[in-house]
Write an enzyme that holds these catalytic residues in place. Structure first.
Site, PDB file in Angstrom:
ATOM      1  CE  LYS A 180      65.410  -5.030  27.783  1.00  0.00           C
ATOM      2  NZ  LYS A 180      64.223  -4.897  27.390  1.00  0.00           N
ATOM      3  CE  LYS A 233      63.696  -8.708  24.863  1.00  0.00           C
ATOM      4  NZ  LYS A 233      62.967  -7.099  25.912  1.00  0.00           N
TER       5      LYS A 233
END
Ligand code: PBG
Length: 308
Positions: A180, A233
């Site tokens: 992330k 992400k």
């Protein structure tokens, strides 16, 4: 002929719809930068889940917007917290809906960081991991199917796995937000969830957008610690990372098509600068082509409406 030789297709079973649920009904309503997406109250969230299920979207990812925030994120693990109640209500109404819950403190801390702060104003990794375990157990007790830690603390997957196993929740799976990035593309989400950090930024725990090899290391660590599904992400600006992860690892791989990507496309569509249906279909197909098994996207409902 093109249909016959097509290499990649999207199946509705791969799509996950994020759902924002507000504890106070007065916090429900549209989100300015995310046209078509709303914050629901509890009943609204159940109704939305029912509609999604009818359209063929059978997984949702819950995000809570609590009435109260404090320094220790105490509303995050309350058994009558908004996410916990929504899990129970959706599972009662739709037992076959796969209910995932985002596991992070940033919506519950008054300062907006993804963890507990130490004396210097930095996030205390280990204190935060203990808190995450407590939240995970409360979600499990509410009947969640999947917990999705999005905090990026080190060692959290192993600790959460042990806590779940210790409370008779061996069946609850972990979808780890493994790679992330500290991204500008979360802006609309933070407005929607009221979770922007009140000072500083998230670069101490989220990844540097310049690093790709580090993402593979982060994913390997999460798999070792027991992650069932790993995630990259954001999606669109990180398709190279997604492809590299697909080539290296055999576990189910998810991508999060985040709020800023949604906002960007919707803004262009609203201006008539892009053709909506074709742009959305192309975008989602590219995630699958790049290697995603699972696509978490605010376009899930819209896509299902056209392709159900
Ligand atoms: C919570 C969390 C965020 C997102 C998912 N979980 C925000 C953040 O890290 O600041 C972003 C999702 C999106 O932008 O759609 N940590």
């Amino acid at each position: 002929m093109r249909t016959l030789v097509r290499e990649h297709r999207i199946h509705l079973g791969q799509l996950v719809a994020p759902l924002f649920v507000a504890e106070r009904s007065s916090d429900a309503g549209p989100i300015a930068a995310m046209p078509g997406i709303e914050r629901f109250d509890l009943n609204g969230a159940v109704a939305e889940a029912r509609e999604l299920f009818g359209l063929g979207i059978k997984s949702v990812l819950l995000f809570g917007i609590p009435a109260e925030k404090d320094a220790s994120a105490s509303s995050s693990h309350a058994q009558d917290g908004i996410v916990q109640r929504t899990i129970g209500a959706i599972k009662a109404a739709l037992p076959e809906m796969l209910v995932m819950a985002d596991l992070c403190c940033c919506e519950y801390t008054a300062h907006g960081h993804c963890g507990i702060l130490d004396g210097r104003g930095d996030v205390d990794n280990d204190a935060t991991v203990s808190l995450l375990c407590r939240i995970a157990v409360s979600y499990a007790q509410a009947g969640v199917d999947v917990v999705a830690p999005s905090d990026m603390m080190d060692g959290r997957v192993a600790a959460i796995r042990a806590s779940l196993d210790g409370c008779d929740a061996t069946h609850v799976a972990i979808l780890a937000y493994s790679a992330k990035y500290a991204s500008a593309f979360y802006g609309p989400f933070r407005d929607a969830a009221g979770s922007a950090p009140q000072f500083g930024d998230r670069r101490g725990y989220q990844m540097d957008p310049s690093n790709a090899r580090e993402a593979l290391r982060e994913i390997a660590l999460d798999i070792e610690q027991g992650a069932d599904i790993v995630m990259v992400k954001p999606g669109l600006p990180y398709l190279d990372v997604l492809r590299a992860a697909r080539d290296r690892f055999d576990v189910p791989l998810a991508v999060y098509n985040v709020s800023g990507e949604y906002a960007m496309l919707q803004a262009a569509i609203a201006n008539g600068w892009l053709d909506g249906a074709t742009a959305i279909d192309e975008l989602l197909t590219c995630f699958v082509r790049a290697g995603a098994d699972i696509v978490i996207t605010y376009f899930a409902k819209e896509y299902a409406r056209r392709h159900g």
